[in-house]
Enzyme design. Sequence first.
Site, PDB file in Angstrom:
ATOM      1  N   HIS A 151       6.659  -5.351  11.794  1.00  0.00           N
ATOM      2  CA  HIS A 151       5.921  -4.087  11.822  1.00  0.00           C
ATOM      3  C   HIS A 151       5.501  -3.741  13.260  1.00  0.00           C
ATOM      4  O   HIS A 151       4.345  -3.463  13.549  1.00  0.00           O
ATOM      5  CB  HIS A 151       4.699  -4.184  10.899  1.00  0.00           C
ATOM      6  CG  HIS A 151       4.134  -2.860  10.487  1.00  0.00           C
ATOM      7  ND1 HIS A 151       3.146  -2.212  11.203  1.00  0.00           N
ATOM      8  CD2 HIS A 151       4.396  -2.061   9.420  1.00  0.00           C
ATOM      9  CE1 HIS A 151       2.830  -1.085  10.596  1.00  0.00           C
ATOM     10  NE2 HIS A 151       3.573  -0.962   9.505  1.00  0.00           N
ATOM     11  N   ASP A 199      -0.302  -4.095   5.986  1.00  0.00           N
ATOM     12  CA  ASP A 199      -0.953  -3.665   7.226  1.00  0.00           C
ATOM     13  C   ASP A 199      -2.429  -4.073   7.187  1.00  0.00           C
ATOM     14  O   ASP A 199      -3.118  -3.862   6.182  1.00  0.00           O
ATOM     15  CB  ASP A 199      -0.860  -2.145   7.369  1.00  0.00           C
ATOM     16  CG  ASP A 199       0.571  -1.678   7.564  1.00  0.00           C
ATOM     17  OD1 ASP A 199       1.481  -2.525   7.604  1.00  0.00           O
ATOM     18  OD2 ASP A 199       0.772  -0.448   7.675  1.00  0.00           O
ATOM     19  N   HIS A 247      -7.426  -2.191   5.965  1.00  0.00           N
ATOM     20  CA  HIS A 247      -6.552  -1.137   6.457  1.00  0.00           C
ATOM     21  C   HIS A 247      -7.233   0.212   6.200  1.00  0.00           C
ATOM     22  O   HIS A 247      -8.351   0.276   5.689  1.00  0.00           O
ATOM     23  CB  HIS A 247      -5.192  -1.236   5.773  1.00  0.00           C
ATOM     24  CG  HIS A 247      -4.113  -0.413   6.423  1.00  0.00           C
ATOM     25  ND1 HIS A 247      -3.915  -0.355   7.789  1.00  0.00           N
ATOM     26  CD2 HIS A 247      -3.158   0.395   5.880  1.00  0.00           C
ATOM     27  CE1 HIS A 247      -2.910   0.445   8.055  1.00  0.00           C
ATOM     28  NE2 HIS A 247      -2.431   0.916   6.919  1.00  0.00           N
ATOM     29  N   ASP A 252       5.705   4.673   5.134  1.00  0.00           N
ATOM     30  CA  ASP A 252       6.667   3.736   5.705  1.00  0.00           C
ATOM     31  C   ASP A 252       6.807   2.469   4.873  1.00  0.00           C
ATOM     32  O   ASP A 252       7.623   1.601   5.189  1.00  0.00           O
ATOM     33  CB  ASP A 252       6.303   3.387   7.154  1.00  0.00           C
ATOM     34  CG  ASP A 252       4.917   2.796   7.311  1.00  0.00           C
ATOM     35  OD1 ASP A 252       3.994   3.257   6.632  1.00  0.00           O
ATOM     36  OD2 ASP A 252       4.753   1.878   8.145  1.00  0.00           O
ATOM     37  N   HIS A 253       6.042   2.381   3.772  1.00  0.00           N
ATOM     38  CA  HIS A 253       6.134   1.233   2.871  1.00  0.00           C
ATOM     39  C   HIS A 253       6.628   1.617   1.476  1.00  0.00           C
ATOM     40  O   HIS A 253       6.964   0.730   0.692  1.00  0.00           O
ATOM     41  CB  HIS A 253       4.778   0.541   2.767  1.00  0.00           C
ATOM     42  CG  HIS A 253       4.312  -0.071   4.053  1.00  0.00           C
ATOM     43  ND1 HIS A 253       4.357  -1.427   4.304  1.00  0.00           N
ATOM     44  CD2 HIS A 253       3.826   0.493   5.186  1.00  0.00           C
ATOM     45  CE1 HIS A 253       3.904  -1.670   5.523  1.00  0.00           C
ATOM     46  NE2 HIS A 253       3.579  -0.512   6.076  1.00  0.00           N
ATOM     47  N   HIS A 273       0.850  -1.189   0.000  1.00  0.00           N
ATOM     48  CA  HIS A 273       0.000   0.000   0.000  1.00  0.00           C
ATOM     49  C   HIS A 273       0.885   1.239   0.000  1.00  0.00           C
ATOM     50  O   HIS A 273       2.122   1.136   0.076  1.00  0.00           O
ATOM     51  CB  HIS A 273      -0.962  -0.011   1.180  1.00  0.00           C
ATOM     52  CG  HIS A 273      -0.333   0.063   2.534  1.00  0.00           C
ATOM     53  ND1 HIS A 273       0.499  -0.921   3.027  1.00  0.00           N
ATOM     54  CD2 HIS A 273      -0.422   0.998   3.519  1.00  0.00           C
ATOM     55  CE1 HIS A 273       0.891  -0.591   4.243  1.00  0.00           C
ATOM     56  NE2 HIS A 273       0.353   0.579   4.558  1.00  0.00           N
ATOM     57  N   HIS A 312       1.158   3.934   2.082  1.00  0.00           N
ATOM     58  CA  HIS A 312       1.629   4.668   3.255  1.00  0.00           C
ATOM     59  C   HIS A 312       3.150   4.827   3.179  1.00  0.00           C
ATOM     60  O   HIS A 312       3.869   3.931   2.718  1.00  0.00           O
ATOM     61  CB  HIS A 312       1.233   3.939   4.542  1.00  0.00           C
ATOM     62  CG  HIS A 312      -0.152   4.289   5.008  1.00  0.00           C
ATOM     63  ND1 HIS A 312      -0.940   3.433   5.737  1.00  0.00           N
ATOM     64  CD2 HIS A 312      -0.891   5.433   4.846  1.00  0.00           C
ATOM     65  CE1 HIS A 312      -2.099   4.016   6.010  1.00  0.00           C
ATOM     66  NE2 HIS A 312      -2.086   5.230   5.483  1.00  0.00           N
TER      67      HIS A 312
END
Length: 309
Positions: free
Chosen positions: A269, A211, A140, A67-68, A63, A65
Amino acid sequence: MQLTFLGTSAGRPTKERNVTSIALSLPEPLNGFWLFDAGEGTQHRLMGSKLKLNKLEHIFITHLHGDHVYGLPGLLSSRSYFDGAGPLKLFGPSGIRAFVEGVFKLSGTHLAYELDIVEIAPGEIMDDGRFKVEAAELDHRMPCYGYRITEYPQPGQLNLSRLAELGVPPGPLYGKLKHGQDVTLESGGIIHAADVVGPQVPGRIITVLGDTCPCDNAIKLAMDSDLLVHEGTFAPGMEEKARAYGHSTVLQAAQIAALAKVKQLVLTHFSSRFDDHAITTLVEAAREAFPNTVAACDYMDVNIPKPIG
């Protein structure tokens, strides 16, 4: 096959843990690797491993976000400087093309290799004859996918002593027999593959989830996997907070693993609120629901052995 965890922190990095990225090293003779997510600093983590960007074949983004994905543009750009870097496929949710192409346009970045960006939908997204990859949406705060990687069964082992007895010379005939083809010797004798090749070796199944809150698709993707990678952002007792942020507790992840009948669960995570000592305690709680549970840490390797045929 081996998983290497390059980042195991949630949301933001800590001194010990970078944000999310996982590498899957493929079995010989392939010798390449795939990447799942690329949080900020992923290429720096790669420099501390044995993995080289010119061996990277596919990237799967769960996805969008930060942090990914924040490490993705720099990693793709740096790959141009590696000799032998061939075409690369990037799989991800809708928006991944606009993200990458927008950064490259604004920064004037040009790649020295072919990049194929595939915006995925649920279902089978890839089949190269050796592996099949399926994707499904998770639960998510934004569109997020999990990936199920299925290795096709491999030919059994050649019975070398029997081949010698039958007078089969080493070379191309071995390859034909191993792939199920009967062969004819110069003497006229016919060698049947079934007589000299052992049973097929079952393929392995690896599930890497993005996530997610606990959901049916997590169980479906993970069913009967040799290894499940599941986020464990929060501790047991923090279910309300986990739901509010679209995440799972370590206990919920273990319950998913049990329902899916996986062989091994690797948690990752983790919220930055937890230090290594706290994470050890979290894993002990998760093992009450699924005993074969371990916590990932940066640079940890997890081998996925071949099943016994």
